[in-house]
Scaffold this active site. Structure first.
Site, PDB file in Angstrom:
ATOM      1  N   HIS A  62     -20.359 -32.949   0.837  1.00  0.00           N
ATOM      2  CA  HIS A  62     -21.753 -32.591   0.300  1.00  0.00           C
ATOM      3  C   HIS A  62     -21.712 -31.917  -1.169  1.00  0.00           C
ATOM      4  CE1 HIS A  62     -25.563 -30.715   0.346  1.00  0.00           C
ATOM      5  NE2 HIS A  62     -25.991 -31.972   0.791  1.00  0.00           N
ATOM      6  N   VAL A  63     -21.752 -32.780  -1.960  1.00  0.00           N
ATOM      7  CA  VAL A  63     -21.546 -32.627  -3.360  1.00  0.00           C
ATOM      8  C   VAL A  63     -20.208 -32.294  -3.670  1.00  0.00           C
ATOM      9  CG1 VAL A  63     -22.708 -31.827  -5.299  1.00  0.00           C
ATOM     10  CG2 VAL A  63     -24.189 -31.761  -3.288  1.00  0.00           C
TER      11      VAL A  63
END
Length: 158
Positions: A66-67
């Site tokens: 996630h990112v």
């Protein structure tokens, strides 16, 4: 201007553990990665208000994907933590119910991010409690600042 806290935390020892992770998940059905609450540092006797917490850890399972390079805790996980906090508070006063299902979310707003290593506190305050439904206002707090706020509706499934 940031919103006010749902309730004052002056009398809450945020470093205490009044209810353990094991006690929470003796009442909630979540397992494995979805046992997101690490404890609760406050619950009033009637269960109308609770302060629970989630330690993001130094290398949480969601951080890798996630990112990458700036691992933000997914907002949906923050909302899941809020929903579990609200469900736990409802279960505290209605222990005979078998399952609390996620029924809806209203007035949701994200104001900041949570990252690996953060402790996220969740304040939940019951607004409505019926035999088959509960509604709670929730806020996520990090370092004294509101990270998110949302109204959670849960359904009691028998």
């Amino acid at each position: 201007m940031p919103p006010p806290l749902l309730f004052e935390l002056d009398d809450v020892d945020l470093n205490s553990v009044q209810i353990t992770r094991e006690q929470i998940y003796a009442r909630l059905p979540h397992r494995y990665e979805f046992m997101l609450l690490d404890g609760a540092c406050y619950i009033d006797p009637e269960g109308r208000r609770v302060v629970a917490f989630h330690d993001c850890g130094d290398d949480p399972w969601w951080a890798k994907g996630h990112v990458p390079g700036r691992p933000l805790m997914p907002g949906v996980l923050m909302l899941e933590i809020a929903a579990q906090t609200a469900a736990f508070a409802s279960q505290w006063t209605q222990p005979d119910s078998t399952f609390m299902a996620f029924g809806g979310i209203d007035q949701c707003k994200f104001r900041e991010a949570a990252f690996p290593g953060d402790r996220l506190y969740v304040l939940a305050e019951a607004m409505e409690k019926r035999p088959r439904k509960f509604v709670s206002r929730t806020q996520g707090i990090k370092e004294g600042r509101v990270v998110f706020e949302a109204t959670i509706t849960g359904l009691v499934m028998r």
